[in-house]
Every structure is written in structure tokens, then in C-alpha cells.
Design an enzyme around this catalytic site. Structure first.
Site, PDB file in Angstrom:
ATOM      1  N   ASP A 264       0.798  -1.146  -0.087  1.00  0.00           N
ATOM      2  CA  ASP A 264      -0.111  -0.100  -0.112  1.00  0.00           C
ATOM      3  C   ASP A 264       0.715   1.291  -0.100  1.00  0.00           C
ATOM      4  OD1 ASP A 264      -2.256  -1.558   0.193  1.00  0.00           O
ATOM      5  OD2 ASP A 264      -1.929  -1.715   2.337  1.00  0.00           O
TER       6      ASP A 264
ATOM      7  N   LYS B 299       2.240   2.162  -5.098  1.00  0.00           N
ATOM      8  CA  LYS B 299       2.843   1.715  -6.271  1.00  0.00           C
ATOM      9  C   LYS B 299       2.271   1.614  -7.512  1.00  0.00           C
ATOM     10  CE  LYS B 299       3.268  -2.467  -4.400  1.00  0.00           C
ATOM     11  NZ  LYS B 299       2.852  -2.200  -2.920  1.00  0.00           N
TER      12      LYS B 299
ATOM     13  N   GLY C  89      -3.803  -4.553  -4.270  1.00  0.00           N
ATOM     14  CA  GLY C  89      -4.794  -3.545  -4.610  1.00  0.00           C
ATOM     15  C   GLY C  89      -4.035  -2.180  -5.136  1.00  0.00           C
ATOM     16  N   HIS C  90      -4.030  -2.062  -6.281  1.00  0.00           N
ATOM     17  CA  HIS C  90      -3.285  -0.989  -7.038  1.00  0.00           C
ATOM     18  C   HIS C  90      -4.142   0.092  -7.470  1.00  0.00           C
ATOM     19  CE1 HIS C  90       0.571  -3.734  -7.593  1.00  0.00           C
ATOM     20  NE2 HIS C  90       0.229  -3.427  -6.300  1.00  0.00           N
TER      21      HIS C  90
ATOM     22  N   GLN D 153       2.217  -6.030  -3.250  1.00  0.00           N
ATOM     23  CA  GLN D 153       2.655  -6.034  -1.687  1.00  0.00           C
ATOM     24  C   GLN D 153       3.886  -5.262  -1.389  1.00  0.00           C
ATOM     25  OE1 GLN D 153       1.860  -9.577  -3.399  1.00  0.00           O
ATOM     26  NE2 GLN D 153      -0.340  -8.571  -2.949  1.00  0.00           N
TER      27      GLN D 153
END
Ligand code: IMP
Length: 432
Positions: free
Chosen positions: A13, A16, A40-41, A225
Site C-alpha cells: 500500500d 505503487k 490493490g493498486h 505487496q
């Protein structure tokens, strides 16, 4: 033949997604190499917010070719949902620009059930996984019983392989976790239907990437991650089940190390973590509420995948130096500097103590037990009041914000080349 790698330097988080989005503008091929839909991007382009879990964030740029690498674990349902979401916003998705490695592993709903049962059974020692089936899918891979994406292509044997898999899941669910069994035929039929839609996208990816590199095209590896969640180097056992560091790029995409041009570490201007595990600089109370936000804004610190409130704390430079070492970072991209506006003083952790004595880096270990014994030693830096969201040049930043950045550089020895001050693409400061 340049290969650029974007890596999270914390517990995920770090932002990225927005960093990859910027680099992807000048890349030919963007590849994910680890993890699955636990990631989750988020990318914000004008009034559109894209939240991606599996497909590389680089897909939003129309000229890119995107790859889901063999180091990944793939849930067909999530891939299809993401394809549909992207198409609905005008992003072109077709086999000419998206490829899934035939050697990646499949995640099934059985893996998800096992993941949840397994984590719940740990009681107070829970990892706090995302529940996406990541761990069980990698367990099956290591046990050499996993289902590979390429098996979808074999219409003859794949249904039976699935039946055998769900039957085996049932054994594990009932024997180990006293969970009800699932309907093997129903799960097989539903899975086959979804998996079939991936058929045109399944390829051998190694040659594709190698050819692009030989032709001098820029390849961008999108890490998922953060380094501290790495299975080998992270805060074990409170980690994910894949190689999240730069090392994972080569095995996760099937390429050699020669083409690397840069390894960009993405660091948030403060520290966050989702799930359990040690967090030496964690804060509670007012500071935590300040750093986390209320949840009313898309960039507040609540999980993109699970919606869970993130744990928050001060920037930890001991861990940043550590992630520099294990990744060979060439530069840092600092995100969310704007969030710190309004604090009187900002703390940064510059060292650790154990039983009142400073810990030498040679004695430092990142495993959960050792890290839990570390007490942070802070340095206090003066904050700033100004809103940074409109700053676009280094000299636009308040003196104390610049001093904060320079202090991080001085104490880690890594140049900070880029800073973000908002979620929009343009809210970026490039330093020459
Ligand atoms: P898993 O990857 O779902 O097995 O979860 C293992 C640990 O990694 C848990 O603490 C999760 O919260 C954390 N984790 C997994 N993916 C992400 C991510 O993309 N961002 C932040 N934390 C993550």
C-alpha cells in the site's frame, strides 16, 4: 534492453499503482510477477479511479503490452471482472495486449475457503490474510499438486483435474477445519466456465519478454505487496506467500538479471500495515487518526482489497535501509507527502534499541519475534502547515518538507528522485 523494477519498500500500500502508471507511459511491456488478487493498486486519472488487483496497472496506457507472470497466482473470476471493468471505462483489453503465463498457478474458490478456515483456526495468532486464497494456492504449487493456467487449454483433462482438486479441498476442509464440504460438480462446472474465458490470453511469456528486451524495448516489472511482506525476507510468519522483492522478478517472469536499469523503491512518507505482525513505529490515538484519515476520501488508509482500516505509524528508516539492502534500490519514490501537512512535529525512527541498548545492523533480523522486541529511537523534525497538493516543483515545497526529504536521503543514502503530493497523475514533483 532496459528493465525497470518498481518495488514496495514497506508492508504494501505504498502507492505503487500510481508510480507504475507514471513509468508505464514510457514502457512497452508492463508485467506483474508475484502475488494475485490480494494486491490493490489504485490509479487516479482526472475523475476516474481505477482499482486493480491482478491486471498490471500499466494497462491504462494504450500503448502497453501487459503480462501476468508465471510467479503469480491467478483467480479467473477476478481477471474477468477486471477486464469487464476496464472495458467499461474505455480501456482496450484483448489478447494482442494482455497475456497470462501458462505457468502461473490457478486460485480456486476452494483455496479461498481454505485460506479463511486456516487463518481463523490460528485464533489470536491469525496472520490476517486477505482471504483471497493466496497462501493455499502457493502451498499447492510448492507441493507440486497445483493447477497451472496452461491446463485450461486441455479441454480433455482439465475438468477431471478440477474435480480431483475440489475433492482434495473437501478432505482438507473437513479433516483439518471441520468445515462443510463443497459440491464438487457445481464448483467444477462454474470454474470451467470462467476459466474458459481466459483461453485466448494464455501464452508462454518468457520468450515474449526476452524478445522485447533484446529489441531494446523498456520492460517494467510491477511489484505487488511490499518488501516487508516477502516470504523470505519479511516479518515472517506475518508475510504473504510470494517473493515480493526485486529477486522475484527474475523467476516470476523467466528472465535474467542483466537487463536491470533501475530498481525504484516506493515508500510512503509514513508507515502503514494491514493484518497482524510487528510494527515498531505504530501509533494510536490522535496521530493515528490524523495519518489514517476518516475513510471519506479514496486515499485514506483503508484497504483497497478488504476495506480494513490500516494500522499507521511514523516512517521507519531502519526498515527502509533494510529494504534497500535486500532489493538493491537505485532510487526512492516518496508518496503521500501531502498527508503530513498540519503536524507540528514529525517523528522518524532512526535506530532500534533492545533492552536499552542500540541494535547494531549486523544483529538486526526482520523476523516477527525479533522485530517485536525492537523499540524505536526517534528523531523529531519540524512539520509544516502548507497544503502541498498544488506543489509541482521542488522549490514549491515548504522548507521543512524539503528538510524532511533530505533527512530521509541522508539517513538511508538513497536518492529520492520523485515525490507525490496527491493521487492525481499530475500531483508529482520530479527532482533533477
Ligand atoms: P495474504 O497475501 O492474503 O496471504 O495475506 C498475508 C498478509 O499480507 C496479510 O497481513 C495481508 O494483510 C498482507 N497483504 C497481502 N497483500 C497485501 C497488499 O497488497 N497490501 C497490503 N497488505 C497485503
Amino acid at each position: 534492453m532496459p528493465l525497470d523494477i518498481v518495488i514496495g519498500t514497506q508492508w504494501g500500500d505504498e502507492g505503487k499503482g500510481r508510480v507504475v502508471d507514471l513509468f508505464a507511459e514510457n514502457s512497452h511491456l508492463v508485467a506483474r510477477y508475484n502475488g494475485g488478487d490480494n494486491a490493490g493498486h489504485t490509479v487516479t486519472v482526472a475523475d476516474k479511479i481505477y482499482k486493480l488487483h491482478v491486471i498490471p496497472t500499466g494497462v491504462i496506457h494504450p500503448q502497453t503490452f501487459c503480462v501476468l507472470g508465471n510467479g503469480m497466482v491467478i483467480n479467473p473470476g477476478t481477471v474477468i471482472e477486471e477486464m469487464d471493468m476496464l472495458r467499461s471505462t474505455g480501456v482496450e483489453i484483448n489478447p494482442a495486449r494482455l497475456m497470462i503465463s501458462d505457468a502461473a498457478q490457478l486460485i480456486t474458490p476452494g483455496h479461498r475457503l481454505l485460506d479463511r478456515a486456516q487463518d481463523a483456526a490460528l485464533g489470536k495468532n491469525q496472520i490476517g490474510t486477505t482471504g483471497r486464497g493466496i497462501g493455499p494456492a502457493y502451498v499447492d504449487k510448492a507441493a507440486r499438486s497445483g493447477l497451472r493456467v496452461g491446463e485450461i487449454l486441455d479441454r480433455h483433462s482439465f475438468p477431471d483435474r478440477l474435480r480431483a482438486h475440489f475433492t482434495d479441498i473437501n478432505k482438507r476442509l473437513s479433516a483439518l477445519y471441520s468445515q462443510p464440504e463443497i459440491d464438487v460438480e457445481k464448483y467444477t462446472a462454474e470454474y470451467l466456465e470462467k476459466a474458459e474465458s481466459l483461453r485466448p490470453y494464455i501464452k508462454r511469456i518468457g520468450p515474449e519478454i526476452q524478445t522485447a528486451l533484446k529489441m531494446g524495448k523498456t520492460v517494467l516489472a510491477e511489484g505487488a505487496q511490499g518488501s516487508l511482506l516477502d516470504l523470505e525476507q519479511g516479518t515472517y510468519p506475518f508475510v504473504t506467500s510470494s517473493c515480493t522483492t526485486a529477486a522475484g522478478v527474475f523467476s516470476g517472469l523467466g528472465i535474467g538479471i542483466q537487463p536491470v536499469r533501475k530498481v525504484v523503491g516506493v515508500a510512503k512518507a509514513f508507515q502503514t500495515r494491514v493484518g497482524s505482525g510487528p510494527f515498531p513505529t505504530e501509533q494510536a490515538g490522535e496521530i493515528a487518526s490524523f495519518l489514517r484519515g476518516s475513510g471519506s476520501k479514496p486515499w485514506d488508509e483503508f484497504g483497497t482489497t478488504t476495506g480494513r482500516p490500516r494500522r499507521v505509524g511514523w516512517l521507519d528508516l531502519v526498515l527502509l535501509r533494510y529494504t534497500q539492502e535486500i532489493n538493491g534500490l537505485t532510487e526512492l519514490f516518496l508518496t503521500k507527502l501531502d498527508i503530513l501537512s498540519g503536524l507540528e512535529q514529525i517523528q522518524v525512527c532512526v535506530a532500534y534499541e533492545r533492552e536499552g541498548r542500540k541494535i547494531d545492523m549486523l544483529d538486526f533480523s526482520c523476523d516477527a519475534k525479533s522485530l517485536a522486541q525492537c523499540v524505536p529511537v526517534y528523531e523529531s523534525l519540524p512539520g509544516w502547515k502548507e497544503d502541498l497538493s498544488l506543489c509541482r516543483r521542488w522549490q514549491d515545497l515548504p522548507v521543512n518538507a524539503r528538510a524532511y526529504i533530505e533527512a530521509i536521503e541522508e539517513k538511508t543514502g538513497i536518492p529520492i528522485t520523485t515525490i507525490s503530493v496527491g493521487s492525481e497523475r499530475t500531483a508529482t514533483i520530479y527532482r533533477d
